[in-house]
Design an enzyme around this catalytic site. Structure first.
Site, PDB file in Angstrom:
ATOM      1  N   THR A 353       0.835  -1.184   0.000  1.00 20.14           N
ATOM      2  CA  THR A 353       0.000   0.000   0.000  1.00 20.14           C
ATOM      3  C   THR A 353       0.876   1.242   0.000  1.00 20.14           C
ATOM      4  OG1 THR A 353      -0.022   0.252   2.408  1.00 20.14           O
ATOM      5  CG2 THR A 353      -1.620  -1.268   1.485  1.00 20.14           C
ATOM      6  N   GLY A 435       2.319  -2.454   4.383  1.00 18.21           N
ATOM      7  CA  GLY A 435       2.915  -3.688   4.862  1.00 18.21           C
ATOM      8  C   GLY A 435       2.020  -4.740   5.467  1.00 18.21           C
ATOM      9  N   GLY A 436       0.702  -4.763   5.197  1.00 15.98           N
ATOM     10  CA  GLY A 436      -0.127  -5.860   5.660  1.00 15.98           C
ATOM     11  C   GLY A 436      -0.049  -6.066   7.153  1.00 15.98           C
TER      12      GLY A 436
END
Length: 543
Positions: A353, A435-436
């Protein structure tokens, strides 16, 4: 007014921007220079990022906003994230003997993108509540120019494209859009996206609604259908953004704000609130004890996150109950120094993202995350529009009874969660990261370093980081350390039972973080930092 040259850290008196690409930071800085407010600058930043960082976000993706006029009590969240189309359910895949939603291709293009509608909703709010004066078209002008005339490709885009070409080049429209002459562009090569430029011009001239209905929407849906998607024009035209009340939790001398479901903002808040309970036991931010405690807290928090976070319109759970002091105290009691707990059965929360933040001259702040989910989303370019579609729908489950099971009109679980920090009811910082599963962990690292350990924003963002979790293809969760940590830290963590692995000194695995806020207690100047792991920049305006 004079504009400060883009760099990784800056201070300014008239507003400031942090973005993971320097061209986007310049776009936001120019809006501030022209007297625009934080929302107007954020729209310029976000639309430019959708062009110049296409592997991480784009018009076919989603966004979440956290907006403050400076008073933390009036801060609001904005969900610009689309739901699954009305023709989709778990049976859609199960009846076709597909056991898992594909990561790539038209079958994974099953949710409506919300990013453009989010820009529109934020723009209306700016006009109505903040007396914004710049035109909608003006705010998209830089994005349009970069798409039409081209821009120097970032090293990160080239590296990401090189890595994923084997699984993406056959997706409809992908090679034509991203591999001119059939080759991967080298860093700094000037790369135009004329089809995307025409789409942005259409949106600039006819408003954000033109993305969701009419000629442009029809072209995109036609292209998606040809690739195997079941999305319809009705799915597009019926989409609406949603305002939401932020979640809050005490931290340090103030409080942290983040977003409720369907984001994992709850997890970020819980980790920080729990670290706040252990902060006196940490000697410094480099220490193994700090990392160990953070990882053990993350294990506990992610176990709860995966049980309760889902679209609240389909699963009504009082998330504030998990932020109560008594509940957090019970979790804190489970954390043991230098002793690890078993890893919970984690879902794999990957994703790439962009986070960006803006503060304007009056102290209003905006914290935003935009995403396609995986790098380059589903890989399908929707018709001849230049719009690369997200694959956020693969975050749904097909398992009966699962909290995030795929249903028509339902939004999936989102890792995206922009954050703010406030003291005495005044917002002091806007911050976030890509980064999830790494987002809550990195948010914890940079805010602890800035507010507890007293580092500058630049030091807080640039300092070495850790990441706990699984990546694709791994059966067990592990702990990664950037190689700038002392070997003794590695040895200590390993001796306590952690499965530790080194990653490079400044690793993309750790995500691209950023922070904007006040530079001093007198609030006379602003500061911003962007991640040295990114192609980012900061731009400030002096008055």
């Amino acid at each position: 007014m004079t504009v400060i040259t883009p760099q990784k850290y800056a201070q300014a008196t008239g507003g400031i921007v942090s973005a993971p690409h320097f061209l986007a930071a310049e776009a936001g800085g120019e809006v501030l220079r022209r007297g625009g407010n934080a929302i107007e600058a954020a729209i310029a930043v976000g639309s430019t990022l959708a062009v110049v960082y296409p592997h991480m976000n784009g018009l076919g993706g989603d966004a979440f906003w956290l907006i403050s006029d400076g008073n933390s009590e009036s801060a609001m969240g904005l969900a610009a994230a689309g739901p699954a189309g009305h023709k989709y359910s778990a049976h859609t895949f199960c009846d076709a003997h597909i056991q898992e939603i594909p990561f790539r291709g038209g079958r994974s293009a099953l949710t409506v993108p919300g990013i453009v509608a989010g820009w529109g909703t934020a723009y209306d709010y700016s006009r109505n509540s903040w007396h914004g004066s710049l035109s909608w078209g003006d705010l998209l002008e830089t994005a349009y120019e970069h798409a039409l005339r081209g821009f120097p490709i970032s090293p990160n885009q080239t590296a990401t494209l090189t890595h994923y070409v084997p699984v993406l080049y056959k997706q409809p429209g992908f090679s034509h859009a991203f591999m001119p002459n059939g080759e991967i562009p080298k860093p700094d090569a000037v790369w135009p996206q004329k089809a995307l430029g025409r789409t942005i011009k259409e949106i600039a001239e006819n408003g954000p609604e033109s993305f969701y209905q009419g000629y442009l929407a029809e072209k995109m849906i036609k292209g998606l259908r040809a690739s195997g998607s079941l999305l319809t024009e009705k799915d597009m035209s019926s989409f609406r953004t949603e305002w939401m009340q932020p979640l809050r939790v005490p931290f340090g001398h103030g409080e942290v704000l983040n977003l409720p479901a369907p984001t994992q903002g709850l997890a970020s808040l819980m980790i920080l609130a729990l670290l706040d309970r252990f902060k006196t036991s940490f000697e410094d931010h480099w220490g193994a004890d700090f990392i160990h405690c953070s990882v053990e807290i993350t294990k506990q928090v992610f176990g709860w996150r995966d049980q309760v976070i889902a679209d609240p319109h389909y699963h009504d759970f009082d998330l504030s109950a998990l932020l109560k002091a008594s509940f957090l105290d019970d979790i804190a009691a489970l954390i043991e120094p230098r002793h690890i707990q078993p890893s919970p059965a984690l879902d794999t929360g990957a994703g790439d993202t962009v986070w960006f933040g803006v503060a304007d001259a009056t102290g209003r702040m905006v914290s935003v995350i935009q995403s396609l989910y995986h790098e380059f989303g589903c890989g399908v370019v929707a018709g001849d529009t230049g719009v690369l579609w997200n694959n956020r729908g693969c975050a749904f489950s097909l398992t009966p009874g699962h909290i995030n099971i795929l249903e028509p009109g339902k939004r999936p679980f989102h890792t995206l969660n922009p954050a703010m920090y406030a003291e005495n009811k005044r917002v002091q910082l806007a911050y976030g990261t890509m980064g999830g599963d790494g987002q809550p962990q990195t948010q914890a690292a940079i805010l602890m370093r800035a507010k507890h350990f007293g580092l500058s924003l630049a030091e807080a963002v640039a300092s070495p980081r850790w990441l706990y979790g699984r990546t694709w293809g791994e059966r067990n969760a592990g702990l990664r350390l950037e190689h700038r940590y002392p070997k003794q830290v590695y040895n200590d963590l390993q001796s306590w039972g952690h499965m530790v692995a080194w990653v490079p000194d400044y690793s993309d695995v750790m995500g691209h973080a950023g922070m904007v806020g006040f530079a001093n207690a007198e609030k006379s100047t602003f500061a911003a930092a962007t991640d040295p792991r990114s192609d980012g920049g900061v731009m400030g305006v002096d008055i």
